[in-house]
Motif scaffolding. Structure first.
Motif, short mmCIF file in Angstrom:
data_model
loop_
_atom_site.label_atom_id
_atom_site.label_comp_id
_atom_site.label_asym_id
_atom_site.label_seq_id
_atom_site.Cartn_x
_atom_site.Cartn_y
_atom_site.Cartn_z
N ALA A 189 0.86 -1.19 0.00
CA ALA A 189 0.00 0.00 0.00
C ALA A 189 0.89 1.23 0.00
CB ALA A 189 -0.93 0.00 1.21
N ILE A 190 0.44 2.27 -0.66
CA ILE A 190 1.19 3.53 -0.72
C ILE A 190 0.28 4.66 -0.23
CG2 ILE A 190 2.34 5.20 -2.22
CD1 ILE A 190 3.10 2.95 -4.08
N LYS A 191 0.77 5.45 0.70
CA LYS A 191 0.01 6.60 1.20
C LYS A 191 0.81 7.86 0.92
CE LYS A 191 -2.15 6.47 5.13
NZ LYS A 191 -2.47 6.48 6.60
N ALA A 192 0.14 8.85 0.36
CA ALA A 192 0.76 10.14 0.09
C ALA A 192 -0.12 11.25 0.66
CB ALA A 192 0.96 10.36 -1.42
N THR A 193 0.51 12.30 1.13
CA THR A 193 -0.22 13.43 1.71
C THR A 193 0.06 14.68 0.89
OG1 THR A 193 -0.06 12.50 3.94
CG2 THR A 193 -0.57 14.84 3.76
N TYR A 194 -1.01 15.26 0.37
CA TYR A 194 -0.91 16.52 -0.37
C TYR A 194 -1.31 17.66 0.55
CZ TYR A 194 -0.45 13.75 -4.62
OH TYR A 194 -0.01 12.88 -5.58
N SER A 195 -0.60 18.76 0.48
CA SER A 195 -0.87 19.87 1.38
C SER A 195 -0.92 21.18 0.60
CB SER A 195 0.20 19.95 2.48
OG SER A 195 -0.07 21.00 3.38
N LEU A 196 -2.03 21.86 0.73
CA LEU A 196 -2.20 23.20 0.18
C LEU A 196 -2.84 24.03 1.29
CD1 LEU A 196 -2.08 25.22 -2.17
CD2 LEU A 196 -4.36 24.43 -2.84
N GLU A 197 -2.12 25.02 1.80
CA GLU A 197 -2.55 25.71 3.02
C GLU A 197 -3.95 26.31 2.86
OE1 GLU A 197 -1.02 29.14 6.15
OE2 GLU A 197 0.29 28.44 4.53
N GLU A 198 -4.80 25.96 3.79
CA GLU A 198 -6.18 26.47 3.80
C GLU A 198 -6.72 26.35 5.22
OE1 GLU A 198 -8.88 28.40 2.12
OE2 GLU A 198 -8.52 26.94 0.52
N LYS A 199 -7.20 27.45 5.77
CA LYS A 199 -7.78 27.45 7.11
C LYS A 199 -9.14 28.13 7.07
CE LYS A 199 -3.38 27.29 9.57
NZ LYS A 199 -2.49 27.93 10.57
N ILE A 200 -9.99 27.72 7.98
CA ILE A 200 -11.33 28.29 8.07
C ILE A 200 -11.61 28.62 9.52
CG2 ILE A 200 -12.48 26.06 8.32
CD1 ILE A 200 -14.78 27.20 6.67
N MET A 201 -12.40 29.68 9.75
CA MET A 201 -12.72 30.13 11.09
C MET A 201 -14.13 29.70 11.45
SD MET A 201 -11.37 31.65 13.67
CE MET A 201 -10.02 32.63 13.00
N ILE A 202 -14.24 28.98 12.56
CA ILE A 202 -15.55 28.60 13.10
C ILE A 202 -15.88 29.59 14.20
CG2 ILE A 202 -16.95 26.74 14.05
CD1 ILE A 202 -15.72 26.14 11.31
N LEU A 203 -16.94 30.36 14.03
CA LEU A 203 -17.33 31.38 14.98
C LEU A 203 -18.03 30.76 16.18
CD1 LEU A 203 -18.74 34.02 12.48
CD2 LEU A 203 -16.42 33.85 13.37
N PRO A 204 -18.03 31.44 17.32
CA PRO A 204 -18.76 30.91 18.48
C PRO A 204 -20.24 30.73 18.19
CG PRO A 204 -17.29 32.70 19.13
CD PRO A 204 -17.30 32.67 17.62
N ARG A 205 -20.84 29.79 18.87
CA ARG A 205 -22.26 29.52 18.70
C ARG A 205 -23.10 30.71 19.21
NH1 ARG A 205 -23.73 24.38 18.28
NH2 ARG A 205 -21.85 23.81 19.43
N ILE A 206 -24.16 31.02 18.48
CA ILE A 206 -25.05 32.11 18.90
C ILE A 206 -26.12 31.55 19.83
CG2 ILE A 206 -26.81 33.73 18.11
CD1 ILE A 206 -25.22 34.21 15.63
N ILE A 207 -26.28 32.18 20.99
CA ILE A 207 -27.32 31.80 21.94
C ILE A 207 -28.15 33.03 22.26
CG2 ILE A 207 -25.96 29.92 22.93
CD1 ILE A 207 -25.39 31.75 25.32
N ASP A 208 -29.35 32.81 22.78
CA ASP A 208 -30.23 33.91 23.18
C ASP A 208 -30.86 33.53 24.51
OD1 ASP A 208 -31.76 36.13 23.40
OD2 ASP A 208 -33.15 35.62 21.79
N PRO A 209 -30.16 33.76 25.63
CA PRO A 209 -30.65 33.29 26.92
C PRO A 209 -31.70 34.15 27.56
CG PRO A 209 -28.56 34.38 27.18
CD PRO A 209 -28.85 34.38 25.70
N GLY A 210 -31.93 35.38 27.09
CA GLY A 210 -32.94 36.23 27.72
C GLY A 210 -32.39 37.60 28.05
N SER A 211 -32.96 38.20 29.09
CA SER A 211 -32.59 39.57 29.45
C SER A 211 -31.32 39.59 30.30
CB SER A 211 -33.73 40.22 30.24
OG SER A 211 -34.00 39.48 31.42
N PHE A 212 -30.72 40.76 30.36
CA PHE A 212 -29.52 40.96 31.17
C PHE A 212 -29.49 42.42 31.62
CE2 PHE A 212 -25.03 41.52 32.13
CZ PHE A 212 -24.78 40.36 32.84
#
Length: 391
Positions: free
Chosen positions: A115-138
């Motif tokens: 078996a032959i395994k090869a890894t290709y790499s092309l730089e790419e990153k993505i940003m996962i934003l914080p989850r949006i919640i709506d708990p009520g008044s403050f």
């Protein structure tokens, strides 16, 4: 004969390895940032002039802090006369920067001899934003008067600036918009523009306090707390900016960072929150508050989100209250009940230092120093509502 078979096997291995090296792989993504649970589509195409037809298994390797996305391999057949395209749909559970750079290519010999395994790499990153919640008044009610505008100090609203209507929420009867309520079939109240603007210092404390004794145990608790605290901070940021308030976010993590709302909207704050992390030994909340005392004024609300605070923070809270108009502290050591879940029995036992802070701070509530511990069997809405009764 055996020698001939071995030679053929090596020749086959050589041509496969050479063909894999000649593959040309491209990747595109359908978005650059998203929220946890949303789907991201990665599109790949393989084009080349391989020396032979290859049946490969392609599998992207996705990595992120505290969050690993597992994907199944895609079986593709590569030939010299056409381009092969395939795609993956993935989602991430937690916020942060995710690395999409690597793609693993696996070839298995039909005879299962190699078996032959090869890894290709092309730089790419993505940003996962914080989850949006709506708990009520403050309780972010304090406002600074704007010059040149008449203002009722109790309501801080300009009754000549009618903005629209919203659902009725236990307000005085003279706030009800009767005509709109009759048309809509339910009660709606009038909403006016403000003649003032709130100012909030929001401290997001992600580090372990020096008062923590069992640090190994609390470090594991801190990892879960970090995600919850950032979601709550995101809710407060959206609320403050939506109300046209002024905001300074102070993140106490691996390093201390300041961010204000000048020229920014809430999505800029969310991008900053995506990349912040706390640590076991880092800057302290007390040091940051002491340094910022000169920036508070009588129109400022100071809000603190923290995992673990003892009574040693009380002098800082009292000093802050002497310059600001309200101080609100939310401690979230053991998580909270999610919206929609039924409350259960709580086995929460607070550390002695935090119990003492809670006991002593209850004497200061009339002075607008409010300390609340979010219990594991209570939702944020219930905790916020309780704090919001102190007007």
């Amino acid at each position: 004969m055996i020698g001939s078979l071995v030679a053929l096997l090596w020749i086959h291995y050589f041509f496969v390895a050479l063909s894999i090296k000649r593959l040309n792989i491209t990747r595109t993504i359908d978005r650059e940032r998203l929220f946890p649970g949303e789907y991201l589509t990665l599109k790949y195409s393989i084009s080349a002039t391989p020396l032979m037809q290859l049946e490969l298994i392609a599998m992207p390797t996705l990595r992120g802090r505290y969050d690993f996305a597992s994907t199944r391999g895609e079986r593709v057949i590569v030939r010299s006369d056409r381009t092969v395209s395939f795609q993956y749909t993935v989602s991430f559970r937690k916020r942060g920067e995710k690395d999409l750079s690597k793609l693993e290519i696996l070839y298995r010999d039909p005879m299962k001899l190699f078996a032959i395994k090869a890894t290709y790499s092309l730089e790419e990153k993505i940003m996962i934003l914080p989850r949006i919640i709506d708990p009520g008044s403050f309780p972010l009610r304090l406002r600074e008067l704007l010059p040149g505008r008449e203002s009722d100090f109790k309501l801080m609203e300009d009754l000549t600036d009618f903005r629209g209507i919203r659902e009725y929420d236990r307000e005085p009867l003279n706030r009800i918009h009767w005509k709109a309520s009759a048309r809509m079939g339910s009660l709606y109240s009038k909403e006016f523009g403000y003649t003032a603007v709130s100012k909030t210092f929001l401290y997001l404390d992600l580090n372990l306090s020096d008062e923590v004794f069992a640090r190994d145990v609390w470090e594991r608790i801190r990892v879960d707390y970090e995600e919850t605290a950032i979601e709550v901070a995101g809710y407060l940021i959206r609320k403050i900016i939506a109300d046209s308030g002024r905001l300074t976010l102070v993140t106490v993590g691996e390093k201390v960072s300041y961010m204000d709302d000048t020229g920014r909207d809430w999505i800029d704050f969310f991008e900053a929150l995506s990349a912040v992390h706390g640590c076991e030994k880092g800057p302290s909340l007390s040091e940051c508050m002491s340094r910022d005392m000169g920036r508070y004024d009588p129109a400022t609300t100071v809000v603190v989100l923290s995992l673990y605070l003892g009574e040693s923070i009380l002098p800082d809270l009292v000093k802050a209250r002497g310059r600001a108009n309200r101080v609100v502290v939310l401690l979230m050591p053991f998580g909270l009940r999610k919206s929609g879940q039924l409350p259960g029995k709580s086995y929460q036992m607070l550390p002695r230092a935090m119990e003492e802070l809670k006991r002593r701070s209850s004497l200061l509530e009339e002075e607008q120093i409010i300390v609340r511990v979010v219990e594991e069997n209570r939702s944020l809405a219930e905790t916020f509502g309780e704090a919001g009764t102190h007007r």
